[in-house]
Design a protein around this motif. Sequence first.
Motif, PDB file in Angstrom:
ATOM      1  N   UNK A 157       1.419  -2.367   0.042  1.00 31.25           N
ATOM      2  CA  UNK A 157       0.106  -1.498   0.653  1.00 31.25           C
ATOM      3  C   UNK A 157      -0.520  -1.047  -0.564  1.00 31.25           C
ATOM      4  N   UNK A 158       0.143  -0.693  -1.641  1.00 28.72           N
ATOM      5  CA  UNK A 158      -0.159  -0.100  -2.991  1.00 28.72           C
ATOM      6  C   UNK A 158      -1.261  -1.279  -3.654  1.00 28.72           C
ATOM      7  N   UNK A 159      -0.609  -2.338  -3.590  1.00 26.23           N
ATOM      8  CA  UNK A 159      -1.584  -3.722  -4.160  1.00 26.23           C
ATOM      9  C   UNK A 159      -2.734  -3.587  -3.359  1.00 26.23           C
ATOM     10  N   UNK A 160      -2.645  -3.455  -2.010  1.00 26.02           N
ATOM     11  CA  UNK A 160      -3.831  -3.616  -1.194  1.00 26.02           C
ATOM     12  C   UNK A 160      -4.870  -2.656  -1.538  1.00 26.02           C
ATOM     13  N   UNK A 161      -4.383  -1.388  -2.004  1.00 26.20           N
ATOM     14  CA  UNK A 161      -5.305  -0.349  -1.895  1.00 26.20           C
ATOM     15  C   UNK A 161      -6.015  -0.389  -3.463  1.00 26.20           C
ATOM     16  N   UNK A 162      -4.931  -0.840  -4.582  1.00 27.56           N
ATOM     17  CA  UNK A 162      -5.750  -0.893  -5.822  1.00 27.56           C
ATOM     18  C   UNK A 162      -6.507  -2.124  -6.060  1.00 27.56           C
ATOM     19  N   UNK A 163      -6.532  -3.281  -5.329  1.00 29.44           N
ATOM     20  CA  UNK A 163      -7.244  -4.262  -5.347  1.00 29.44           C
ATOM     21  C   UNK A 163      -8.621  -4.161  -4.826  1.00 29.44           C
ATOM     22  N   UNK A 164      -8.632  -3.191  -4.038  1.00 27.48           N
ATOM     23  CA  UNK A 164     -10.111  -3.122  -3.486  1.00 27.48           C
ATOM     24  C   UNK A 164     -11.092  -2.202  -4.190  1.00 27.48           C
ATOM     25  N   UNK A 165     -12.028  -2.725  -4.657  1.00 31.61           N
ATOM     26  CA  UNK A 165     -12.851  -1.868  -5.535  1.00 31.61           C
ATOM     27  C   UNK A 165     -13.530  -0.561  -4.973  1.00 31.61           C
ATOM     28  N   UNK A 166     -13.665  -0.647  -3.482  1.00 33.82           N
ATOM     29  CA  UNK A 166     -14.090   0.444  -2.761  1.00 33.82           C
ATOM     30  C   UNK A 166     -13.299   1.645  -2.852  1.00 33.82           C
ATOM     31  N   UNK A 167     -11.885   1.250  -3.136  1.00 35.80           N
ATOM     32  CA  UNK A 167     -10.693   2.302  -3.162  1.00 35.80           C
ATOM     33  C   UNK A 167     -10.412   2.763  -4.563  1.00 35.80           C
ATOM     34  N   UNK A 168     -11.424   2.284  -5.377  1.00 30.93           N
ATOM     35  CA  UNK A 168     -10.910   2.588  -7.140  1.00 30.93           C
ATOM     36  C   UNK A 168     -10.820   3.925  -7.371  1.00 30.93           C
ATOM     37  N   UNK A 169     -11.196   5.040  -6.650  1.00 34.97           N
ATOM     38  CA  UNK A 169     -11.191   6.317  -6.632  1.00 34.97           C
ATOM     39  C   UNK A 169      -9.814   6.836  -6.220  1.00 34.97           C
ATOM     40  N   UNK A 170      -9.093   6.146  -5.544  1.00 32.43           N
ATOM     41  CA  UNK A 170      -7.881   6.480  -4.956  1.00 32.43           C
ATOM     42  C   UNK A 170      -6.640   6.325  -5.787  1.00 32.43           C
ATOM     43  N   UNK A 171      -5.940   7.298  -5.959  1.00 30.31           N
ATOM     44  CA  UNK A 171      -4.613   7.350  -7.014  1.00 30.31           C
ATOM     45  C   UNK A 171      -3.426   7.236  -5.837  1.00 30.31           C
ATOM     46  N   UNK A 172      -2.317   6.330  -6.348  1.00 30.32           N
ATOM     47  CA  UNK A 172      -1.310   6.345  -5.543  1.00 30.32           C
ATOM     48  C   UNK A 172       0.085   6.664  -6.266  1.00 30.32           C
ATOM     49  N   UNK A 173       0.726   7.924  -5.691  1.00 25.27           N
ATOM     50  CA  UNK A 173       1.715   8.265  -6.373  1.00 25.27           C
ATOM     51  C   UNK A 173       3.245   7.775  -5.388  1.00 25.27           C
ATOM     52  N   UNK A 174       3.856   6.955  -5.951  1.00 32.41           N
ATOM     53  CA  UNK A 174       5.238   6.421  -5.209  1.00 32.41           C
ATOM     54  C   UNK A 174       6.243   7.389  -5.100  1.00 32.41           C
ATOM     55  N   UNK A 175       6.923   7.451  -3.856  1.00 34.06           N
ATOM     56  CA  UNK A 175       7.820   8.586  -3.608  1.00 34.06           C
ATOM     57  C   UNK A 175       9.120   7.556  -3.673  1.00 34.06           C
ATOM     58  N   UNK A 176      10.151   7.941  -4.589  1.00 30.81           N
ATOM     59  CA  UNK A 176      11.365   7.195  -4.962  1.00 30.81           C
ATOM     60  C   UNK A 176      12.594   7.885  -4.646  1.00 30.81           C
ATOM     61  N   UNK A 177      13.754   7.317  -4.000  1.00 23.95           N
ATOM     62  CA  UNK A 177      15.023   8.002  -3.778  1.00 23.95           C
ATOM     63  C   UNK A 177      15.503   8.470  -5.224  1.00 23.95           C
ATOM     64  N   UNK A 178      15.379   7.522  -6.137  1.00 27.11           N
ATOM     65  CA  UNK A 178      15.703   8.143  -7.640  1.00 27.11           C
ATOM     66  C   UNK A 178      14.726   7.978  -8.460  1.00 27.11           C
TER      67      UNK A 178
END
Length: 228
Positions: free
Chosen positions: A66-87
């Motif tokens: 999902x993150x790859x799809x978002x960051x690869x789309x020029x229309x979503x360049x202003x969207x920042x993804x923070x991943x949530x991890x168990x550790x």
Amino acid sequence: MTIKVVLADDQALLRSAFRVLVDSEPDMQVVGEAADGAEVVDVVHATLPDVVLMDIRMPGTDGLAATRAITADPKLAAVHVVMLTTFEVDEYVVQSLRAGASGFLGKGAEPEELLGAIRVAAAGEALLSPAATKGLIATFLAQGGSWDGGEDPRRHGERLAALTVREREVLVQVAGGHSNDEIAERLAVSPLTVKTHVNRAMAKLGARDRAQLVVIAYESGLVRPRVD
């Protein structure tokens, strides 16, 4: 300005807890939720949030895809993804940064840490604490000094040749997990000057943000992991 947030996690109870926390802040608002990766991409397109809190492990399409799809789309360049991890030293952390995530946060983080992470990401900074950076280095060492699936280190080396001496110095500091203010103090320059050098380094190296700068710094050999 209100920071628009999208929550992506397959656990409804966790999403509800995050929503209550985020919506309690006067400068934040949850504008969408999703239970899997495919759904979150659609939600992001529909809401154009500033920040996505993305769980890595979800059924079907996972958070990495999902993150790859978002960051690869020029229309979503202003969207920042923070991943949530168990550790914080999750096995998928490096893959998350490769996918274009601006950083990562452990699910066990305190509420103020989570809110702070959202604000940091919304401001365009990478969420890479010293502890998180140590996790990256540990992963790097565990894999024999390379990250599978990455770009040829020689290409990074060619790009590094385009950096000025000061830009290299700043890149080394970024790879250490230091903030702009900390780097400014270490190098005796202004935070604005540091930010300028960081932006120029990202442009020259083709990095989306500081998180990817850290990966490039280690892969290229500019920074060598130190075993304490």
